[in-house]
Design a protein around this motif. Structure first.
Motif, PDB file in Angstrom:
ATOM      1  N   GLU A   1       3.199   8.099   7.216  1.00  0.00           N
ATOM      2  CA  GLU A   1       4.573   8.454   7.544  1.00  0.00           C
ATOM      3  C   GLU A   1       5.124   9.491   6.567  1.00  0.00           C
ATOM      4  N   PHE A   2       4.794   9.333   5.288  1.00  0.00           N
ATOM      5  CA  PHE A   2       5.240  10.324   4.308  1.00  0.00           C
ATOM      6  C   PHE A   2       4.660  11.694   4.625  1.00  0.00           C
TER       7      PHE A   2
ATOM      8  N   GLY B   1       0.786  -1.219   0.000  1.00  0.00           N
ATOM      9  CA  GLY B   1       0.000   0.000   0.000  1.00  0.00           C
ATOM     10  C   GLY B   1       0.819   1.269   0.000  1.00  0.00           C
ATOM     11  N   SER B   2       2.135   1.161   0.112  1.00  0.00           N
ATOM     12  CA  SER B   2       2.973   2.365   0.167  1.00  0.00           C
ATOM     13  C   SER B   2       3.233   2.912  -1.227  1.00  0.00           C
ATOM     14  N   ILE B   3       3.311   4.216  -1.306  1.00  0.00           N
ATOM     15  CA  ILE B   3       3.490   4.906  -2.576  1.00  0.00           C
ATOM     16  C   ILE B   3       4.965   4.951  -2.977  1.00  0.00           C
ATOM     17  N   THR B   4       5.207   5.192  -4.262  1.00  0.00           N
ATOM     18  CA  THR B   4       6.560   5.363  -4.770  1.00  0.00           C
ATOM     19  C   THR B   4       6.786   6.839  -5.107  1.00  0.00           C
ATOM     20  N   ASP B   5       7.877   7.107  -5.798  1.00  0.00           N
ATOM     21  CA  ASP B   5       8.188   8.484  -6.174  1.00  0.00           C
ATOM     22  C   ASP B   5       7.124   9.111  -7.064  1.00  0.00           C
ATOM     23  N   ASP B   6       6.338   8.289  -7.761  1.00  0.00           N
ATOM     24  CA  ASP B   6       5.253   8.830  -8.588  1.00  0.00           C
ATOM     25  C   ASP B   6       4.342   9.728  -7.759  1.00  0.00           C
ATOM     26  N   THR B   7       3.850   9.197  -6.653  1.00  0.00           N
ATOM     27  CA  THR B   7       2.914   9.928  -5.813  1.00  0.00           C
ATOM     28  C   THR B   7       3.623  10.922  -4.907  1.00  0.00           C
ATOM     29  N   VAL B   8       4.842  10.599  -4.505  1.00  0.00           N
ATOM     30  CA  VAL B   8       5.622  11.538  -3.692  1.00  0.00           C
ATOM     31  C   VAL B   8       5.770  12.862  -4.431  1.00  0.00           C
ATOM     32  N   MET B   9       6.209  12.829  -5.681  1.00  0.00           N
ATOM     33  CA  MET B   9       6.404  14.056  -6.449  1.00  0.00           C
ATOM     34  C   MET B   9       5.066  14.742  -6.736  1.00  0.00           C
ATOM     35  N   CYS B  10       4.017  13.972  -6.922  1.00  0.00           N
ATOM     36  CA  CYS B  10       2.684  14.541  -7.124  1.00  0.00           C
ATOM     37  C   CYS B  10       2.295  15.425  -5.942  1.00  0.00           C
ATOM     38  N   HIS B  11       2.607  14.965  -4.732  1.00  0.00           N
ATOM     39  CA  HIS B  11       2.177  15.725  -3.556  1.00  0.00           C
ATOM     40  C   HIS B  11       3.088  16.902  -3.243  1.00  0.00           C
TER      41      HIS B  11
ATOM     42  N   GLY C   1       9.661   8.864 -17.278  1.00  0.00           N
ATOM     43  CA  GLY C   1       8.346   9.478 -17.088  1.00  0.00           C
ATOM     44  C   GLY C   1       8.164  10.162 -15.750  1.00  0.00           C
ATOM     45  N   THR C   2       9.221  10.705 -15.161  1.00  0.00           N
ATOM     46  CA  THR C   2       9.125  11.236 -13.810  1.00  0.00           C
ATOM     47  C   THR C   2       8.388  12.567 -13.732  1.00  0.00           C
ATOM     48  N   ALA C   3       8.276  13.295 -14.828  1.00  0.00           N
ATOM     49  CA  ALA C   3       7.438  14.491 -14.838  1.00  0.00           C
ATOM     50  C   ALA C   3       5.988  14.113 -15.103  1.00  0.00           C
ATOM     51  N   MET C   4       5.761  13.258 -16.078  1.00  0.00           N
ATOM     52  CA  MET C   4       4.411  12.836 -16.442  1.00  0.00           C
ATOM     53  C   MET C   4       3.683  12.190 -15.280  1.00  0.00           C
ATOM     54  N   MET C   5       4.380  11.364 -14.501  1.00  0.00           N
ATOM     55  CA  MET C   5       3.725  10.559 -13.470  1.00  0.00           C
ATOM     56  C   MET C   5       3.217  11.398 -12.304  1.00  0.00           C
ATOM     57  N   SER C   6       3.663  12.653 -12.207  1.00  0.00           N
ATOM     58  CA  SER C   6       3.305  13.470 -11.052  1.00  0.00           C
ATOM     59  C   SER C   6       2.576  14.753 -11.417  1.00  0.00           C
ATOM     60  N   ILE C   7       2.258  14.956 -12.685  1.00  0.00           N
ATOM     61  CA  ILE C   7       1.780  16.250 -13.172  1.00  0.00           C
ATOM     62  C   ILE C   7       0.283  16.461 -12.965  1.00  0.00           C
ATOM     63  N   ALA C   8      -0.460  15.469 -12.510  1.00  0.00           N
ATOM     64  CA  ALA C   8      -1.920  15.563 -12.415  1.00  0.00           C
ATOM     65  C   ALA C   8      -2.423  16.820 -11.699  1.00  0.00           C
ATOM     66  N   PRO C   9      -1.776  17.292 -10.614  1.00  0.00           N
ATOM     67  CA  PRO C   9      -2.290  18.507  -9.957  1.00  0.00           C
ATOM     68  C   PRO C   9      -2.349  19.731 -10.855  1.00  0.00           C
ATOM     69  N   ILE C  10      -1.509  19.773 -11.891  1.00  0.00           N
ATOM     70  CA  ILE C  10      -1.556  20.896 -12.828  1.00  0.00           C
ATOM     71  C   ILE C  10      -2.845  20.834 -13.645  1.00  0.00           C
ATOM     72  N   GLY C  11      -3.314  19.628 -13.955  1.00  0.00           N
ATOM     73  CA  GLY C  11      -4.615  19.496 -14.597  1.00  0.00           C
ATOM     74  C   GLY C  11      -5.734  19.914 -13.673  1.00  0.00           C
ATOM     75  N   VAL C  12      -5.602  19.575 -12.385  1.00  0.00           N
ATOM     76  CA  VAL C  12      -6.636  19.933 -11.411  1.00  0.00           C
ATOM     77  C   VAL C  12      -6.781  21.447 -11.302  1.00  0.00           C
ATOM     78  N   ILE C  13      -5.674  22.161 -11.130  1.00  0.00           N
ATOM     79  CA  ILE C  13      -5.752  23.609 -10.922  1.00  0.00           C
ATOM     80  C   ILE C  13      -6.166  24.340 -12.199  1.00  0.00           C
ATOM     81  N   ASN C  14      -6.106  23.643 -13.343  1.00  0.00           N
ATOM     82  CA  ASN C  14      -6.592  24.187 -14.610  1.00  0.00           C
ATOM     83  C   ASN C  14      -7.851  23.451 -15.071  1.00  0.00           C
ATOM     84  N   ALA C  15      -8.641  23.000 -14.136  1.00  0.00           N
ATOM     85  CA  ALA C  15      -9.837  22.215 -14.455  1.00  0.00           C
ATOM     86  C   ALA C  15     -10.702  22.912 -15.496  1.00  0.00           C
ATOM     87  N   GLY C  16     -11.062  22.166 -16.537  1.00  0.00           N
ATOM     88  CA  GLY C  16     -11.900  22.720 -17.588  1.00  0.00           C
ATOM     89  C   GLY C  16     -11.155  23.519 -18.634  1.00  0.00           C
TER      90      GLY C  16
END
Length: 360
Positions: free
Chosen positions: A317-318, A57-67, A126-141
């Protein structure tokens, strides 16, 4: 297909984390080895990774960088530049939790390099792609603006096609957050905004999906026809070589795989997450990409409750690494992103008033 913005944003964040954690169990494996060992990856398992805890259940760098990216957005109250993102990373980044491109980025930033250029010449992954989702969120629509912001932010740790892929994913997430959007709408946006060779790779993958009609056939054909053979082997664990093939972490493979899976099974969130994690290769990134999209489209309320609970508990813990006065966590962070969206709305209203005065 949810019309609840909080449910959509929370679904995006926790869905990505679930896909990441499911896929981490078998990162670098072939789908044949996964099928022989697990059948399908439908529950969290322990894994060996030098940059993550490895607990089920622990996350990797994908989610770490996302947050870290989420944190920069909420700290700045909306859209950000690479300079603002760099400021957040210089204060919070734990380099033990990330991979080589981010370790190099951290050293470049510490040396005073311009964060708009620190991704140049780095390891292509893919280290930029895997974490970029928040940029889509803040530009929703607004996928057009999401693409531009995603391209700029990705420059901090990637360049070339990896930067293109991050921008493309950001555009897709901007569509996924829209009320009543569908997975097909997201795929259409990704196709529209993917440039050059990335567009061709995604088009080929979608063609395989149409011809295959089912995930199993699609996976077999993707392995036969669309694997990325350019990338160097990762020098740890079972991810180095299998059956004479090289494990690739490039966006040119992972994003087309994720888009093909979304087109075949994205209408059911939990199934899409299992199929993504079971795809093999860079399965944590493929899982995260699929999770961001299906979580945003269907909402967190449609995701498996036990997955959400486990992923939240195991990764506390993260989040504890952040200062006590910083409200983080998957759900807390999603609420803060919605607040940042509200501020973006207010800024847009102010901008309209300015234009009305100038153009009257």
């Amino acid at each position: 297909m949810t019309d609840d913005i909080h449910d959509s944003v929370y679904g995006c964040l926790v869905g990505g984390a679930i896909g990441d954690a499911l896929g981490a169990t078998v990162e670098g494996w072939s789908h044949e080895n996964i099928a022989a060992e697990y059948g399908a990856v439908d529950e969290f398992g322990a894994y060996d990774n030098p940059h993550a805890e490895g607990e089920p259940g622990s996350i990797t760098d994908d989610t770490v960088m996302c947050h870290y990216l989420c944190l920069s957005i909420v700290e700045n109250g909306g859209r950000i530049t690479p300079r603002e993102y760099a400021d957040t990373l210089e204060r919070f980044l734990d380099t033990d939790r990330v991979w080589v491109p981010e370790e190099l980025m951290a050293k470049k930033l510490a040396a005073g390099m311009n964060p708009w250029r620190t991704g140049r010449g780095t390891v292509s992954a893919g280290t930029a792609m895997m974490s970029i989702a928040p940029i889509g969120v803040i530009n929703a629509g607004n996928p057009r603006q999401a693409y531009q912001d995603g391209y700029n932010l990705a420059a901090i740790n990637q360049d070339g096609i990896e930067q293109d892929a991050a921008a493309t994913v950001a555009a897709g997430i901007a569509t996924a957050i829209e009320p009543e959007s569908s997975v097909d709408d997201v795929v259409e946006t990704i196709v529209e905004y993917s440039p050059d060779i990335l567009h061709r790779a995604i088009d080929l993958s979608l063609g395989l999906a149409v011809e295959s009609n089912d995930v199993s056939s699609f996976r077999e054909r993707f392995y036969d026809e669309l694997l990325d053979w350019r990338w160097p082997a990762v020098k740890w664990g079972r991810a180095q070589y299998y059956d004479g093939q090289v494990f690739s972490a490039s966006s040119i493979e992972s994003l087309p795989a994720a888009v093909g899976l979304l087109s075949l099974c994205g209408t059911t969130a939990d199934r899409a997450l299992v199929e993504a994690a079971s795809f093999g290769r860079d399965s944590d990134t493929i899982g995260a990409l699929v999770g961001y999209v299906v979580g945003a489209v269907h909402g967190a309320s449609e995701l498996d409750e036990s997955w959400k609970a486990t992923c939240t508990d195991v990764n506390q813990e993260f989040f504890d690494d952040f200062p006590d006065d910083v409200d983080v966590g998957f759900e807390a962070m999603s609420d803060r992103l919605v607040t940042a969206l509200e501020r973006e709305r207010d800024r847009a209203a102010e901008r309209r008033q300015q234009l009305d005065l100038m153009l009257q």
